[in-house]
Structure formats: C-alpha cells, structure tokens
Design an enzyme around this catalytic site. Structure first.
Site, PDB file in Angstrom:
ATOM      1  CD  GLU A  53      -3.541  -5.735   4.093  1.00 50.91           C
ATOM      2  OE1 GLU A  53      -4.260  -5.144   4.598  1.00 50.91           O
ATOM      3  OE2 GLU A  53      -2.305  -5.355   4.026  1.00 50.91           O
ATOM      4  CD  GLU A  63      -2.938  -0.842   2.313  1.00 56.21           C
ATOM      5  OE1 GLU A  63      -3.042  -0.239   3.226  1.00 56.21           O
ATOM      6  OE2 GLU A  63      -3.872  -1.827   2.379  1.00 56.21           O
TER       7      GLU A  63
HETATM    8  C1  GBH Z   1      -4.537  -1.906   5.569  1.00 51.00           C
HETATM    9  O1  GBH Z   1      -4.625  -0.773   5.232  1.00 51.00           O
HETATM   10  C2  GBH Z   1      -3.043  -2.202   5.998  1.00 51.00           C
HETATM   11  O2  GBH Z   1      -2.346  -2.923   5.135  1.00 51.00           O
HETATM   12  C3  GBH Z   1      -3.058  -3.003   7.526  1.00 51.00           C
HETATM   13  O3  GBH Z   1      -1.740  -2.750   7.891  1.00 51.00           O
HETATM   14  C4  GBH Z   1      -4.083  -2.503   8.315  1.00 51.00           C
HETATM   15  O4  GBH Z   1      -4.037  -2.961   9.642  1.00 51.00           O
HETATM   16  C5  GBH Z   1      -5.618  -2.861   7.661  1.00 51.00           C
HETATM   17  O5  GBH Z   1      -5.667  -2.313   6.418  1.00 51.00           O
HETATM   18  C6  GBH Z   1      -6.719  -2.276   8.679  1.00 51.00           C
HETATM   19  O6  GBH Z   1      -6.634  -0.840   8.728  1.00 51.00           O
HETATM   20  O7  GBH Z   1     -11.883   7.080   4.177  1.00 51.00           O
HETATM   21  O8  GBH Z   1     -12.519   6.218   6.353  1.00 51.00           O
HETATM   22  O9  GBH Z   1     -13.283   5.183   4.485  1.00 51.00           O
HETATM   23  C7  GBH Z   1      -5.966  -0.215   4.777  1.00 51.00           C
HETATM   24  C8  GBH Z   1      -5.964   1.031   3.799  1.00 51.00           C
HETATM   25  C9  GBH Z   1      -7.286   3.068   3.252  1.00 51.00           C
HETATM   26  C10 GBH Z   1      -8.509   1.113   4.151  1.00 51.00           C
HETATM   27  C11 GBH Z   1      -8.187   3.981   3.734  1.00 51.00           C
HETATM   28  C12 GBH Z   1      -9.809   2.018   4.420  1.00 51.00           C
HETATM   29  C13 GBH Z   1     -10.559   4.223   3.524  1.00 51.00           C
HETATM   30  C14 GBH Z   1     -11.027   4.428   4.958  1.00 51.00           C
HETATM   31  N1  GBH Z   1      -7.295   2.090   4.191  1.00 51.00           N
HETATM   32  N2  GBH Z   1      -9.425   3.288   3.464  1.00 51.00           N
HETATM   33  S1  GBH Z   1     -12.256   5.828   5.002  1.00 51.00           S
END
Ligand code: GBH
Length: 476
Positions: free
Chosen positions: A373, A164
């Site tokens: 994931e 990511e």
């Molecule tokens: C992943 O990232 C990670 O790789 C991992 O480390 C982490 O623990 C896991 O997810 C759980 O968080 O604008 O509020 O709707 C997640 C990437 C990017 C997912 C932003 C949610 C939108 C949030 N995130 N996305 S929101």
C-alpha cells in the site's frame, strides 16, 4: 530519459472488504467490530458506516473490468470473516461464493488475485469474548484462514494473513480511534501479541495444507527520525517509535524475538507475562512474501511543538496515543507538503525504508519484498469537463514509484507495488470524507470515473517505466 521497471515487477491496486463491499446485512453476513463501532455516536465523521460503501458486492464485475482497463497485473483485496463465517460460526456458502465469483472474474481478466485474510474486521461476536485481547482469537483466526483456503486455495496463489496488525492492536485497542475503540495500553499490547500469534498459527496451517502457496503478511512501517540527532532525548524518542511500530512486528516475524529495548519499555505493563514458551517460534514461520505499507515518515522529539499530536483523531473525541510507552514523545512537522489527511509527502522515506527492510529483514530471510500500500487522499473536484484532474495524486504516485526504483538501484529486490486505493472508499473514522482512489466513486449514483491519476498509472503500467515528465518532477 525514462526509467524502466525490472522484468516481472507487479503493478497493482489495493482495497479492503469493509471499505468497499457494502451489503453489510446481505446473504448471511453479520456484524464485524466496524459495524458495531460505527454505530457509537461520535466515533466516525458524520456517523458514516460501510453498509453500502462502494456497493462492490453487487458491482464487482464492473470493478474488475475497470481494473482490466487500467492494465493492473494484480489486485489486493480482503475477505470478510463475518461474511465467510458469520459470528465465527459455520462457513456461510453465500458469503464464500462472493469471493469465489470475484476470484473467477479476476482470473478471466488476467489479473492475479492477492488475498488478505484480515483487514481489521473481526466478527463482533468474538469482540464480545474479548477480541484480540483474548488469546483464543489467534486459534480461531487460523480456523477461519483454513475455511477461506478450502474454498479458494485452488485458484488463489498469494495469501496475506494480516493487514497492519499495528493498527488493529494499537489504533483499535490503545488509541481508541478505530474499532473496537478501547483505550488501554495493556489491551493493545495483548492484541499485538495475539495478532502475531494468529498469523503464525495460520501461516503454519496454510503451509501444511498447501505447500505451493505464496504466504506473507503486510505491516505499516515508518521511518522515525530524531529532530536533533545530537540530543539524546530526541534519539530516544525515535528509538521508541521505531520499536513500538516497526520492530514490535518485524523482529518476532523475522528474528523470533521481541527487541530487548522494547521489552524494557513495556515491562511495567506486564507484556512479558503474556508471551508463552513457544509463541515466538510459532510466530517466526518462514515467509514467501512481505508487504510494506508506507504513507509517511515521522520526525520526533521529547520536546513538544505547537501541534503535539502523535496521531490524528478525526472526530475530536478524547482519544489516547497509539504508543503504549511513548508518553512525552512528540511528532514534529518537517515542513513538507501534506495530503488531505495532513500526512507529509515524503517519498524518500519509502526508499530508505525499503533499503532497511531489505537489508535487515527480508533479504537475509530470502523473502520477496512488495509495497502493498501507498497512496494519498486529496480534495478532488469533478471539473466542468467531467474529469478529475488530480495532478497532486499523479505526482505522489510518480514520486513514490521513483522511490521504489531508487531502492531497486540500491540493490533491494522490490517485486511489486500496489496503489492504495483502486477507488475512493470508506476511510474508517474519516468516513467518506477522504478520497484515496485513482477511480472516483460518486456515492449518490455509485458511478465510477477514472481520475487523471488512474490514466497516468495505466500509462506507466503499459510502458513499464516512469515517463520523462515524472523524472523532471523527481529531479526537483
Ligand atoms: C492504511 O492504513 C490502511 O491499510 C487502509 O485501510 C487505509 O484506508 C489507508 O491506509 C489510508 O489510511 O500520525 O497522523 O502521521 C494506514 C496506516 C498508520 C498511516 C498511521 C498513517 C501515521 C498517521 N496509517 N500513520 S500520523
């Protein structure tokens, strides 16, 4: 009727070094940006950090035994740059030995190790030299990647460069919600480009060293939809989010160019001056595998709603949007059920995303497609019978595996799925407050307890099909 998975479909679970290992000051490991960031007051809920986390560093044999009990075919973990090469100095034998022992343990349990080289934890010593905003970091990442390969290349077949990079760049350097906590549009853009460059340099070097390895990258992607497809302002909002989250990374990797509309959007931020001749050729190395991390989709507009947040700030600090050129774009709730993160549960978005990525990017490139994931946090409780009856997570898992099967039915060759996460762990700025695991971790005793969802996943893996009950839920 049950629905079967294709022969060879890989079932796994994922974790990341800083979120589970602990042992932050042991055997020569030095600070990463997350050690430093989590010490700054107000950055993480309850000021929690990864010093102990799940103590996986000392408990990895038990954890591998649990994976075996669940029947996992593969395990996706990351190596810590600060453990392998503290302060980016010479290789630390004790640090690399931990991963060597972990890999041996996995192999003897019959579990395929899937190694990610970078899951957000840059050595703090490099941040002090500018971090990912400094172009030199890309070359240092290549050197670190080779160090890990020198030690583990004989036993690890699957290599992911970055997890990511959008989050590393824009949540870390633009929104300021993650380490290193900077809030700069230009820094985020520079970090994004240099992460891609680091990927390309590492990919080429690893491939030259070891032509047999399976090499890839993992991106977090979304499905961005306009609230009203007939309103140009909404359509443009969706285009910007798609451009600045998905295509910023997909296009350079698979097409060797940044999208023209994205370049227009960020031209005023000096982005084009950062990109040197040859960079895009370096970035667009052929990939054997590609990982999609999917959590939710987004419905956007240029008109605000009551909750006008594009991203969540756990500690209510003053943070910025992670999007460098989407001022005036607002996220709209779709009215779907939400997880404990407040993220909407939208399994069909995963189907749609896989179909798009397969058709437009990985398919034409001949790159294998995986979901690296997907998972959900819920407010689990340990019931009086001592178990965690997390029916919500089981349903989430079944719905998303169903979406993977739907994509396969539409002709996309999805090769595997990793649940995030194997166990409850350090959820970054949320600390230990959010639990994503199919295994519960008691942070007082470090005891592990397989949740009902873990048992349900084990049953799906054993049967290699979704049960009839899941289909009933899917039909709703
Ligand atoms: C992943 O990232 C990670 O790789 C991992 O480390 C982490 O623990 C896991 O997810 C759980 O968080 O604008 O509020 O709707 C997640 C990437 C990017 C997912 C932003 C949610 C939108 C949030 N995130 N996305 S929101």
């Amino acid at each position: 009727m049950t629905r079967g998975f294709p022969a060879g479909f890989l079932f796994g679970a994922a974790t990341a070094a800083y979120q589970i290992e602990g042992a932050a000051h042991e055997d020569g490991r030095t600070d990463s940006i997350w050690d430093a960031f989590s010490r700054i007051p107000g950055t993480v809920v309850n000021a929690e950090n990864g010093e102990v986390a799940c103590d996986h560093y000392h408990r990895y044999t038990d954890d591998v035994a649990l994976m075996k009990e669940l029947g996992l075919g593969t395990y996706r973990f990351s190596t810590s740059w600060s453990r392998v090469r503290p302060d980016n100095g010479p290789v630390n034998p004790k640090g690399i030995d931990f991963y060597s022992r972990l890999v041996d343990e996995l192999l003897s349990a019959g579990i395929k190790p899937w190694l990610t080289l970078y899951h957000w934890d840059l050595p703090q010593a490099l941040e002090e030299k500018g971090g990912w905003v400094n172009r030199d970091t890309a070359e240092l990442f290549r050197d670190y990647a080779l160090s890990v390969h020198d030690a583990l290349g004989d036993r690890v077949g699957v290599w992911t460069t970055l997890n990511e990079p959008w989050c590393s760049a824009f949540v870390g350097y633009t929104a300021g919600v993650h380490a290193p906590g900077r809030q700069s549009k230009t820094d985020g853009l520079a970090a994004g480009h240099h992460l891609l460059l680091g990927h390309g340099l590492a990919a080429q070097a690893l491939r030259e060293r070891d032509p047999a390895l399976e090499l890839g990258i993992t991106l977090n992607l979304t499905v961005a939809k306009p609230v009203d497809p007939a309103r140009p302002g909404d359509v443009d909002a969706a285009r910007r989010i798609d451009g600045q989250l998905n295509r910023f990374f997909l296009d350079p990797l698979f097409r060797g160019s940044y999208p023209a509309d994205l370049l227009d959007d960020v031209a005023h931020l000096g982005f084009t001056e950062l990109v040197r001749d040859g960079d895009l050729a370096q970035i667009s190395q052929p990939l054997d595998s590609f990982g999609v991390n999917y959590y939710n989709g987004s419905l956007v507009s240029d008109l605000p709603t009551g909750s006008a947040q594009l991203s969540h700030d756990p500690t209510n600090r003053v943070t910025s949007s992670p999007f460098p050129a989407a001022d005036g774009v607002f996220n709209h709730p779709q009215g779907l059920p939400v997880t404990a993160m407040d993220w909407e549960v939208q399994p069909d978005g995963l189907r749609e995303l896989l179909v798009r990525v397969g058709a437009e990017y990985t398919g034409p490139a001949g790159t294998d497609l995986y979901v690296t994931e997907n998972g959900a946090a819920y407010d689990d409780v340990v019931a009086t019978d001592g178990a965690v009856h997390d029916a919500d997570r089981t349903l989430f898992l079944q719905l998303h595996l169903g979406a993977v099967l739907d994509a396969i039915d539409e002709g996309v060759d999805v090769k595997g799925y990793f649940y995030w996460s194997l166990m409850d762990n350090y959820e970054w700025a949320w600390g230990y407050q959010k639990r994503f695991g199919i295994v519960r971790v008691d942070y007082d005793t470090q005891e592990r307890l397989v949740k009902d969802s873990g048992r349900a996943y084990a049953a799906i893996i054993a049967a290699r099909s979704l049960p009839a009950a899941a289909e009933a839920a899917l039909a709703k």
